[in-house]
Enzyme design. Structure first.
Site, PDB file in Angstrom:
ATOM      1  N   ASP A  12      -3.356  11.967  -5.080  1.00 22.12           N
ATOM      2  CA  ASP A  12      -4.402  11.820  -4.063  1.00 22.12           C
ATOM      3  C   ASP A  12      -4.081  12.831  -2.967  1.00 22.12           C
ATOM      4  O   ASP A  12      -3.213  12.587  -2.131  1.00 22.12           O
ATOM      5  CB  ASP A  12      -4.417  10.398  -3.507  1.00 22.12           C
ATOM      6  CG  ASP A  12      -5.500  10.208  -2.458  1.00 22.12           C
ATOM      7  OD1 ASP A  12      -6.591  10.798  -2.604  1.00 22.12           O
ATOM      8  OD2 ASP A  12      -5.255   9.474  -1.479  1.00 22.12           O
ATOM      9  N   GLU A  72      -7.815  13.767  -7.544  1.00 26.05           N
ATOM     10  CA  GLU A  72      -9.157  13.421  -7.076  1.00 26.05           C
ATOM     11  C   GLU A  72      -9.872  14.681  -6.604  1.00 26.05           C
ATOM     12  O   GLU A  72      -9.275  15.537  -5.952  1.00 26.05           O
ATOM     13  CB  GLU A  72      -9.055  12.410  -5.929  1.00 26.05           C
ATOM     14  CG  GLU A  72     -10.381  11.808  -5.545  1.00 26.05           C
ATOM     15  CD  GLU A  72     -10.202  10.639  -4.591  1.00 26.05           C
ATOM     16  OE1 GLU A  72     -10.459   9.509  -5.012  1.00 26.05           O
ATOM     17  OE2 GLU A  72      -9.808  10.875  -3.439  1.00 26.05           O
ATOM     18  N   ASP A 144      -2.603   5.929   0.198  1.00 28.00           N
ATOM     19  CA  ASP A 144      -2.603   7.175  -0.573  1.00 28.00           C
ATOM     20  C   ASP A 144      -1.888   6.997  -1.909  1.00 28.00           C
ATOM     21  O   ASP A 144      -2.342   7.492  -2.935  1.00 28.00           O
ATOM     22  CB  ASP A 144      -1.950   8.297   0.239  1.00 28.00           C
ATOM     23  CG  ASP A 144      -2.633   8.479   1.579  1.00 28.00           C
ATOM     24  OD1 ASP A 144      -3.735   9.040   1.603  1.00 28.00           O
ATOM     25  OD2 ASP A 144      -2.072   8.032   2.596  1.00 28.00           O
TER      26      ASP A 144
END
EC number: 3.1.21.10
Length: 172
Positions: A12, A72, A144
């Site tokens: 992330d 992502e 996160d």
């Protein structure tokens, strides 16, 4: 034919905090391996922050030796400078596994939410609740790290179609 477990790194990306999560898949079983985050300080020069992200993810790659990685996709917001900085952090985060010879799959935030929770507009609390069900041994200390585990889970579910799409793209 017996297949060996596959280890996946989920990332992330972020300039302040880049979350990472590692899991293994063995058939249909998901197993938690580790998670955490690489943090940088705002007072650091941008190049130093990017270097810290790269070094931190490099250490994770050295320690856990994943065979696949996923990240992502970046969304564009109204603050162009913030979007650009996130893109730089994301680029460095993609470079780290690439330097280890690991291809990096990309997933949209809504796809991650839909895969893990079942709804593309789920909030962080819903994602964390599902993580406790899917990976009961996981105890992410930050949102996160939790998001990175969700990205790894998404890749575990979509990896075969992602690999096929990558091969098709390479063929032209």
């Amino acid at each position: 034919m017996i297949s060996s477990p596959i280890r996946i790194l989920g990332i992330d990306p972020g300039l302040r905090r880049t979350g990472w999560g590692v899991l293994e898949i063995d058939g249909n079983r998901l197993m938690f391996v580790g998670c955490g985050s690489v943090e940088t300080r705002e007072h650091m020069a941008l190049a130093s922050r990017l270097l810290a992200i790269h070094a931190g993810l490099g250490a994770v790659l050295d320690q856990f030796r994943p065979s696949e990685a996923a990240i992502e996709q970046t969304f564009v917001n109204k603050d162009g400078v913030a979007t650009l900085k996130l893109g730089q952090a994301r680029g460095v985060a993609m470079l780290a596994p690439a330097l280890f010879g690991i291809a990096v799959a990309e997933y949209a935030p809504n796809q991650v939410k839909k895969t893990v929770v079942g709804a593309g507009h789920a909030d962080k609390a819903q994602i964390q609740a599902m993580l406790k069900i899917l990976l009961p041994k996981a105890d992410p200390k930050s949102a996160d790290a939790a998001d990175a585990l969700a990205i790894a889970i998404t890749h575990a579910h979509h990896r075969k179609s992602a690999a096929l799409a990558a091969r098709m793209k390479a063929v032209g």
